[in-house]
Design an enzyme around this catalytic site. Structure first.
Site, PDB file in Angstrom:
ATOM      1  N   HIS A  72       0.850  -1.197   0.000  1.00 25.71           N
ATOM      2  CA  HIS A  72       0.000   0.000   0.000  1.00 25.71           C
ATOM      3  C   HIS A  72       0.881   1.242   0.000  1.00 25.71           C
ATOM      4  O   HIS A  72       1.627   1.477   0.943  1.00 25.71           O
ATOM      5  CB  HIS A  72      -0.930  -0.008   1.214  1.00 25.71           C
ATOM      6  CG  HIS A  72      -2.114  -0.919   1.035  1.00 25.71           C
ATOM      7  ND1 HIS A  72      -3.355  -0.645   1.550  1.00 25.71           N
ATOM      8  CD2 HIS A  72      -2.232  -2.082   0.354  1.00 25.71           C
ATOM      9  CE1 HIS A  72      -4.188  -1.615   1.220  1.00 25.71           C
ATOM     10  NE2 HIS A  72      -3.541  -2.499   0.497  1.00 25.71           N
ATOM     11  N   TYR A 200      -9.578   5.722   6.580  1.00 29.81           N
ATOM     12  CA  TYR A 200      -9.774   6.136   7.979  1.00 29.81           C
ATOM     13  C   TYR A 200     -10.812   7.248   7.954  1.00 29.81           C
ATOM     14  O   TYR A 200     -10.553   8.322   7.416  1.00 29.81           O
ATOM     15  CB  TYR A 200      -8.472   6.668   8.574  1.00 29.81           C
ATOM     16  CG  TYR A 200      -7.450   5.586   8.887  1.00 29.81           C
ATOM     17  CD1 TYR A 200      -7.378   5.018  10.158  1.00 29.81           C
ATOM     18  CD2 TYR A 200      -6.548   5.140   7.925  1.00 29.81           C
ATOM     19  CE1 TYR A 200      -6.439   4.035  10.466  1.00 29.81           C
ATOM     20  CE2 TYR A 200      -5.603   4.149   8.220  1.00 29.81           C
ATOM     21  CZ  TYR A 200      -5.567   3.602   9.497  1.00 29.81           C
ATOM     22  OH  TYR A 200      -4.639   2.626   9.790  1.00 29.81           O
ATOM     23  N   LYS A 296       0.054   0.337  14.913  1.00 30.29           N
ATOM     24  CA  LYS A 296       1.422   0.256  15.443  1.00 30.29           C
ATOM     25  C   LYS A 296       1.683  -0.904  16.403  1.00 30.29           C
ATOM     26  O   LYS A 296       2.835  -1.167  16.754  1.00 30.29           O
ATOM     27  CB  LYS A 296       1.777   1.581  16.167  1.00 30.29           C
ATOM     28  CG  LYS A 296       1.989   2.729  15.229  1.00 30.29           C
ATOM     29  CD  LYS A 296       3.297   2.583  14.462  1.00 30.29           C
ATOM     30  CE  LYS A 296       3.342   3.416  13.208  1.00 30.29           C
ATOM     31  NZ  LYS A 296       3.442   2.656  11.973  1.00 30.29           N
TER      32      LYS A 296
END
Ligand code: RFL
Ligand code: PHB
Length: 389
Positions: A72, A200, A296
């Protein structure tokens, strides 16, 4: 039993460490509380930093990942129906890789098994002894009998609810925590992803994320109340709510279908310091948690493993303890930056129950600034693709 490194926890952190050490001739035993099938049934991370992928390559377990993963080069951010892209490739020269944690874990299990690695499943009552001395050992119950492993080092890779962190005395341990007043309701569905990049989405009704595992498997999340339970959310209600939070053009092309997994994750930021006590090292979720907004969690686990692995190789091959002595300091320096980024992305994109109209306007202004400002986009992109180790 005797080994060089006793590893508590057979999640991605523990397995990756064990496999990397094996590549350099260092022996380990992994103790896992659950069965292998249970570990593989947990649907978690999907986005990997290049640093993580490189570590999998170094461990000799990246063949299927390199074949099946998706690169991506950017992501989409939307707010109230307007969306824009963040081009990682253009802004940083790098990218992220989409390959599920389930697949990462499966590949690691297969490699450990093929190499004859010792993994003990369904252990209970794990105890760590003498970590502040020269001869630590780990005890545990297996099939009703107590077992003991003598070792040089203990790696606590047993996740947030594990026992390793608790082995560090309270007088030494400092914990920092922030609990967010919402969770993420996630579903996995055998439908094509709505978009070729992740979306998002921040909306008046709360946050939503459109993610994926492959061309036929989608992962979607919506911000939910902490008092919700997955059973209360029918698939139809989930899809309807998701459509109301993502840009209209995406909602129109969204392909819905039955969910094959549905779960709620609470959101939390957490760090424990130090990450080393004598011969015990904490890695991954055992030491720190981030809200999933910046993708993360698994990636910070991988950087811990990188520092610990190199420290142990330095110890065994070069008789130099600099790497293990500075493990905590090095790992934490990177962790806190990932904590900051995950907290920032969460704060920017979610609807908080106590937010005033002023707070919402500030959020909108920050998203608009991000949309229009290359420097702001670069900050996001550099953090998202992963800070250097
Ligand atoms: P894990 O995966 O929790 O594994 C710990 C293992 O230890 C075992 N265990 C014990 N074994 C023996 N004795 C004990 N006393 C034990 N106690 C526990 C457990 O059974 C388990 O097998 O920790 P690890 O290895 O540090 O890995 C961390 C990652 O799993 C986690 O950070 C990520 O999943 C976070 N995360 C994401 N990270 C990313 O980098 N990118 C993402 O896109 C991303 N998405 C996510 C996520 C986490 C999520 N949830 C559910 C919290 C999305 C979600 C929804
Ligand atoms: C996921 O695909 O599960 C995923 C992706 C990005 C995130 C969190 C979770 O930020």
């Amino acid at each position: 039993m005797r080994t060089q490194v006793a590893i508590i926890g057979g999640g991605p952190s523990g397995l990756l460490l064990s496999q990397l050490l094996h590549q350099r001739g260092i022996d380990s035993v992994v103790l896992e509380r659950k069965t292998k099938d249970h570990v593989l049934s947990r649907i978690r991370a999907g986005v990997l930093e290049v640093g993580f992928v490189n570590l999998m390559r170094e461990a000799g377990v990246a063949e299927r990942m390199d074949r099946e993963c998706f690169i991506h080069d950017g992501t989409v951010i939307s707010r109230d129906n307007a969306s824009f892209g963040i081009n990682f490739k253009d802004l940083t020269g790098s990218h992220v890789v989409v390959y599920g944690q389930t697949e990462v874990t499966r590949d690691l299990y297969e490699a450990r098994e093929a190499a004859g690695g010792r993994i003990v499943y369904e252990v209970e009552g794990v105890g760590i002894h003498g970590a502040d001395g020269d001869a630590p050992c780990v005890t545990y119950m297996k099939d009703g009998a107590e077992q003991r492993i003598d070792c040089d080092f203990v790696a606590g890779c047993d996740g947030f609810h594990g026992v390793s962190r608790q082995a560090i005395p309270l007088g030494v341990r400092r914990e920092y925590e922030k609990v967010y007043p919402f969770g993420w309701l996630g579903i996995l569905s055998e439908t094509p992803p709505v978009n070729d990049e992740l979306i998002y989405a921040s909306s008046e009704r709360g946050f939503a994320l459109c993610s994926m595992r492959n061309e036929k498997l989608s992962r979607y999340y919506i911000q939910c109340s902490l008092s919700d339970s997955p059973e209360e959310w029918s698939d139809a209600a989930f899809w309807e709510e998701l459509k109301r939070r993502i840009p209209e053009e995406a909602a129109e092309r969204l392909v819905t279908g039955p969910s094959i997994e549905k779960s709620i994750a609470p959101l939390r930021s957490f760090v424990t310091e130090p990450m080393r006590w004598g011969r015990l090292f904490l890695c991954g979720d055992a030491a720190h948690i981030v809200p999933p907004t910046g993708a993360k969690g698994l990636n910070t686990a991988a950087s811990d493993i990188h520092y610990l692995y190199h420290g142990l190789v330095q110890h065994y091959h070069d008789r130099d303890d600099e790497g293990i002595e500075r493990y905590s300091e090095r790992a934490l320096a990177r962790i806190w930056k990932a904590e900051r980024f995950s907290w920032w992305m969460t704060t920017l994109l979610h609807r908080f129950p106590d937010q005033s109209a002023f707070d919402r306007r500030i959020q909108a202004a920050e998203v608009a600034f991000l949309r229009d400002n290359r420097a702001a986009q670069t900050v996001l992109a550099e953090n998202y693709v992963g800070l250097p180790y």
